[in-house]
Scaffold this active site. Sequence first.
Site, short mmCIF file in Angstrom:
data_model
loop_
_atom_site.label_atom_id
_atom_site.label_comp_id
_atom_site.label_asym_id
_atom_site.label_seq_id
_atom_site.Cartn_x
_atom_site.Cartn_y
_atom_site.Cartn_z
N ARG A 52 2.09 -6.02 9.57
CA ARG A 52 1.29 -4.88 10.05
C ARG A 52 1.73 -4.42 11.43
O ARG A 52 1.71 -3.22 11.72
CB ARG A 52 -0.20 -5.25 10.01
CG ARG A 52 -0.76 -5.20 8.59
CD ARG A 52 -2.16 -5.73 8.49
NE ARG A 52 -2.79 -5.41 7.21
CZ ARG A 52 -3.94 -5.90 6.80
NH1 ARG A 52 -4.62 -6.74 7.58
NH2 ARG A 52 -4.45 -5.56 5.64
N PHE A 60 -15.93 5.71 6.09
CA PHE A 60 -14.51 5.97 5.80
C PHE A 60 -14.09 5.51 4.40
O PHE A 60 -12.92 5.63 4.04
CB PHE A 60 -13.62 5.32 6.88
CG PHE A 60 -13.91 3.85 7.12
CD1 PHE A 60 -14.69 3.45 8.19
CD2 PHE A 60 -13.37 2.88 6.29
CE1 PHE A 60 -14.95 2.09 8.42
CE2 PHE A 60 -13.63 1.53 6.51
CZ PHE A 60 -14.42 1.15 7.58
N LYS A 85 0.82 -1.22 0.00
CA LYS A 85 0.00 0.00 0.00
C LYS A 85 0.86 1.27 0.00
O LYS A 85 2.06 1.22 0.32
CB LYS A 85 -0.92 -0.02 1.23
CG LYS A 85 -1.97 -1.15 1.19
CD LYS A 85 -2.94 -1.03 2.37
CE LYS A 85 -3.97 -2.14 2.35
NZ LYS A 85 -4.99 -1.95 3.42
N ASN A 88 -2.15 0.33 6.98
CA ASN A 88 -1.64 -0.94 7.52
C ASN A 88 -0.78 -1.70 6.52
O ASN A 88 -0.72 -2.93 6.54
CB ASN A 88 -2.82 -1.79 8.03
CG ASN A 88 -3.83 -2.07 6.95
OD1 ASN A 88 -3.62 -1.75 5.79
ND2 ASN A 88 -4.93 -2.70 7.32
N ARG A 99 -1.82 -14.35 4.95
CA ARG A 99 -2.67 -13.62 5.91
C ARG A 99 -2.05 -13.67 7.31
O ARG A 99 -2.07 -12.67 8.05
CB ARG A 99 -4.09 -14.21 5.95
CG ARG A 99 -4.95 -13.89 4.74
CD ARG A 99 -5.42 -12.47 4.65
NE ARG A 99 -6.44 -12.11 5.63
CZ ARG A 99 -7.20 -11.02 5.56
NH1 ARG A 99 -7.07 -10.15 4.55
NH2 ARG A 99 -8.08 -10.76 6.49
N THR A 123 -6.20 -6.66 10.70
CA THR A 123 -6.35 -5.33 10.07
C THR A 123 -5.75 -4.19 10.89
O THR A 123 -5.07 -3.33 10.35
CB THR A 123 -7.86 -5.06 9.83
OG1 THR A 123 -8.44 -6.20 9.19
CG2 THR A 123 -8.06 -3.83 8.97
N HIS A 125 -2.14 -5.25 1.63
CA HIS A 125 -3.36 -6.05 1.45
C HIS A 125 -2.96 -7.48 1.14
O HIS A 125 -1.96 -7.71 0.47
CB HIS A 125 -4.18 -5.51 0.26
CG HIS A 125 -5.20 -6.50 -0.22
ND1 HIS A 125 -6.42 -6.64 0.39
CD2 HIS A 125 -5.15 -7.43 -1.22
CE1 HIS A 125 -7.10 -7.62 -0.23
NE2 HIS A 125 -6.35 -8.11 -1.20
#
Length: 132
Positions: free
Chosen positions: A102, A57, A9, A112, A85, A91, A115
């Site tokens: 994260r 959001f 990200k 964070n 994951r 998250t 993805h």
Amino acid sequence: MEKTLIIVKPDAVEKNLIGSILNFFETKNFEIIQLEMMALSDEMLNEHYHHLTDKPFFPEIVEFMQSLPVVVATLQADNAVEKVRNLVGVTDPSEAEEGTLRKIHGTDVMHNVIHASDSVDNARAEIKRFFG
Ligand code: IDP
Ligand code: MG
């Protein structure tokens, strides 16, 4: 062999973490089989985050995800979806397990770092979405 999709990200791109994140997975024996830096369109984000479009959001997520180009990659390994994951963490970085990406690099629930596809079906759809 299973495939999953990750997106590095904009917060991670901003912090010069692209190489470090790709290396993190390579050293854990994930094979990078597709890789591209790209700017995400409104249309891509509406599809990718379709489960969040009703949230207050959501416009902020779009703004964040378009603040810099991102790095999209397909990773391959046995049980890749679940393994990635677990390595990414939950998250909210403040609730993520020690050693997860994260936890190490995340700022808050929106910023964070990465993805990762959350199921084999979604991985297939996401790989198709971003790599055709
Ligand atoms: P995930 O990325 O862990 O699968 P999702 O619930 O699918 O989590 O949410 C997608 C992304 O939307 C998150 O990674 C985060 O960037 C953002 N997000 C999720 N929940 C919130 C929130 O409550 N506030 C702000 N951003 C959020
Ligand atoms: Mg998700």
